[in-house]
Design a protein around this motif. Structure first.
Motif, mmCIF file in Angstrom:
data_model
loop_
_atom_site.group_PDB
_atom_site.id
_atom_site.type_symbol
_atom_site.label_atom_id
_atom_site.label_comp_id
_atom_site.label_asym_id
_atom_site.label_seq_id
_atom_site.Cartn_x
_atom_site.Cartn_y
_atom_site.Cartn_z
ATOM 1 N N VAL A 155 14.934 -51.775 50.540
ATOM 2 C CA VAL A 155 14.811 -51.754 49.086
ATOM 3 C C VAL A 155 14.186 -53.057 48.612
ATOM 4 O O VAL A 155 14.678 -54.155 48.934
ATOM 5 N N ASP A 156 13.089 -52.941 47.884
ATOM 6 C CA ASP A 156 12.480 -54.082 47.207
ATOM 7 C C ASP A 156 13.265 -54.294 45.915
ATOM 8 O O ASP A 156 13.037 -53.621 44.917
ATOM 9 N N VAL A 157 14.211 -55.219 45.942
ATOM 10 C CA VAL A 157 15.163 -55.344 44.837
ATOM 11 C C VAL A 157 14.485 -55.660 43.502
ATOM 12 O O VAL A 157 14.781 -55.010 42.491
ATOM 13 N N PRO A 158 13.566 -56.631 43.413
ATOM 14 C CA PRO A 158 12.942 -56.895 42.108
ATOM 15 C C PRO A 158 12.211 -55.691 41.537
ATOM 16 O O PRO A 158 12.121 -55.540 40.314
ATOM 17 N N ASP A 300 20.083 -39.291 52.372
ATOM 18 C CA ASP A 300 20.972 -40.218 51.670
ATOM 19 C C ASP A 300 20.523 -40.397 50.215
ATOM 20 O O ASP A 300 19.328 -40.330 49.903
ATOM 21 N N VAL A 301 21.485 -40.669 49.355
ATOM 22 C CA VAL A 301 21.182 -40.776 47.920
ATOM 23 C C VAL A 301 20.611 -42.130 47.536
ATOM 24 O O VAL A 301 20.187 -42.301 46.377
ATOM 25 N N LEU A 302 20.571 -43.089 48.452
ATOM 26 C CA LEU A 302 20.160 -44.441 48.090
ATOM 27 C C LEU A 302 18.873 -44.499 47.257
ATOM 28 O O LEU A 302 18.865 -45.125 46.189
ATOM 29 N N PRO A 303 17.763 -43.887 47.691
ATOM 30 C CA PRO A 303 16.555 -44.009 46.867
ATOM 31 C C PRO A 303 16.742 -43.459 45.452
ATOM 32 O O PRO A 303 16.187 -44.007 44.493
ATOM 33 N N ALA A 311 10.899 -48.076 45.163
ATOM 34 C CA ALA A 311 11.293 -49.393 45.665
ATOM 35 C C ALA A 311 12.014 -49.291 46.988
ATOM 36 O O ALA A 311 12.157 -50.300 47.698
ATOM 37 N N ALA A 312 12.483 -48.109 47.346
ATOM 38 C CA ALA A 312 13.120 -47.884 48.648
ATOM 39 C C ALA A 312 12.058 -47.382 49.614
ATOM 40 O O ALA A 312 11.633 -46.227 49.548
#
Length: 431
Positions: A155-158, A300-303, A311-312
């Motif tokens: 994940v690109d956090v910014p 997975d639900v992350l994105p 960003a994911a």
């Protein structure tokens, strides 16, 4: 004791038997040296490594191949439970620590050790055998099929759109995220994981020995311990519903800007609120600009938790857990099916452990499965059935590849209706 033998020729042309046998305690250090060599670790184990590794080994399920007195191959299994579709715990024999010395490859040693172990698992009454395949081409010939895949994201956090200044989802539902110690994780983690595996198909049980290794109570010298950060999610009532363990690097730009990556070692949650809160927490840690997810299910639900799901970045998707059915009837009866339906399956098994023709009568409440002489709807090998068992693979897709033969028109489609699951299976643990 019954030994299996493989013959090899010495430089003089005479045959020397290679003895495959159950290990003794005195042979364990040499066995571990061979294992380290096969896994490209420093060969000679320290005394602490021998002690720690031995404490987690079932010695009477550990095999070695010996050329004279020299160990040249390793293999072991241990008792395991795997969650079937619907939540039932299924008895499994987990295969691990497989290696053959580079001097003794292509001599049938793995085949003999595997045959011995599978026969013993069948005799014990284990329903399936499982393993994590380091290399894809090896285990299909023994009746294993890839049954659970994993994916990893960074994940690109910014760019994610998350605002670290705003309270995370935990504040919205009355829950909270608290930093935790290893002692707290050892106390709360096992019960939390038991809740997870009661509902998530593909999950395997965790042992006390595994929890000690994961939290630093036990350590090994070949893989120096670095303590992770831990956090627990508690619901509004104070119940622990999620756990995350992560590590972070220390990287800064030439202009003094943080460029640190947090790598998730473990994230388990038994409620959507806990899952959302823990991902938001990891993505809001100061100085962290990237988060690597660790092994997750491909769906997975992350994105989707991120305001900007692009960003994911998907790093890889790969096969992970392989399953070998040892008892077709018990395996198919252990799981549930989304709708009522029936299929006659002609299962081929070259090893003679689980083949036959079976009628499956399935439904949401469970299933009955029994040998039959009726004409088959599908013909497939036992490894292919292993790939279908947890719902991750499509019989229609495998039929297009020739791995499933459709004897009755539409039977592959019916198999997909019965076997496939709304969410994909997941196994978070390497063993």
């Amino acid at each position: 004791m019954t030994h299996a033998h493989a013959d090899t020729r010495t430089p003089t042309g005479t045959r020397t038997p290679i003895d495959i046998r159950t290990l003794t305690d005195s042979e364990f250090p040499d066995w571990l040296r061979v294992l380290n060599t096969g896994f490209l670790r420093a060969p000679t184990p320290t005394d602490r490594d021998v002690e720690t590794r031995r404490s987690g080994v079932v010695i009477d399920r550990t095999q070695g191949a010996f050329d004279d007195s020299r160990c040249v191959a390793t293999f072991r299994s241990f008792p395991q439970e795997i969650t079937a579709v619907g939540g039932a715990a299924v008895a499994a024999s987990a295969v691990t620590n497989v290696s053959v010395s580079p001097t003794h490859r292509r001599r049938g040693l793995l085949s003999r050790m595997m045959a011995k172990d599978l026969a013993a698992a069948k005799e014990r009454g284990d329903v399936v055998s499982t393993l994590i395949a380091a290399e894809y081409p090896i285990y299909g010939r023994f009746g294993f099929g890839p049954a659970v895949s994993v994916a990893e994201w960074t994940v690109d956090v910014p760019r994610s759109g998350l605002d670290p200044r705003r309270p995370g989802p935990s504040a919205e539902d009355g829950g909270r995220v608290d930093l935790a110690t290893a002692d707290e994780v050892r106390k709360e983690g096992p019960a939390l994981h038991e809740r997870l595996r009661a509902e998530q198909h593909g999950v395997v049980n965790r042992t006390e020995h595994g929890w000690k290794l994961a939290t630093g109570e036990l350590t090994v010298d070949y893989d120096p311990w670095k303590e992770p950060y831990y956090a627990l999610y508690r619901s509004a009532s104070g119940e622990v519903e999620g756990l995350v363990a992560y590590r972070a690097d220390d990287k800064w730009s030439e202009s003094g800007q943080p460029q640190n990556t947090a790598t998730v070692q473990d994230l388990i949650a038994v409620t959507p609120a806990a899952e959302r809160a823990l991902w938001h927490f990891v993505c809001s840690v100061d100085w962290v600009t990237a988060v690597t997810s660790g092994f997750r299910a491909p769906d997975d639900v992350l994105p989707l938790l991120l305001p900007d799901r692009r960003a994911a970045r998907l790093m890889f998707v790969a096969d992970f857990l392989w399953v070998r059915l040892l008892d077709v009837v018990r395996a198919l009866e252990a799981r549930t099916y989304p709708v009522p339906g029936a299929l006659v399956l002609d299962v081929r098994d070259e090893a003679g452990l689980a083949g036959g023709r079976f009628r499956l009568d399935a439904g949401p409440e469970g299933a009955s499965c029994a040998p039959t002489d009726a004409s088959p709807d599908l013909t497939l090998d036992v490894g292919t059935l292993g790939s279908l068992w947890l719902g991750d693979e499509s019989a229609v897709r495998l039929a297009a590849l020739g791995h499933v033969t459709e004897e009755t028109a539409g039977a592959a489609g019916m198999a997909d209706v019965l076997f496939r699951t709304a969410r994909r299976p997941w196994c978070p643990d390497v063993f």
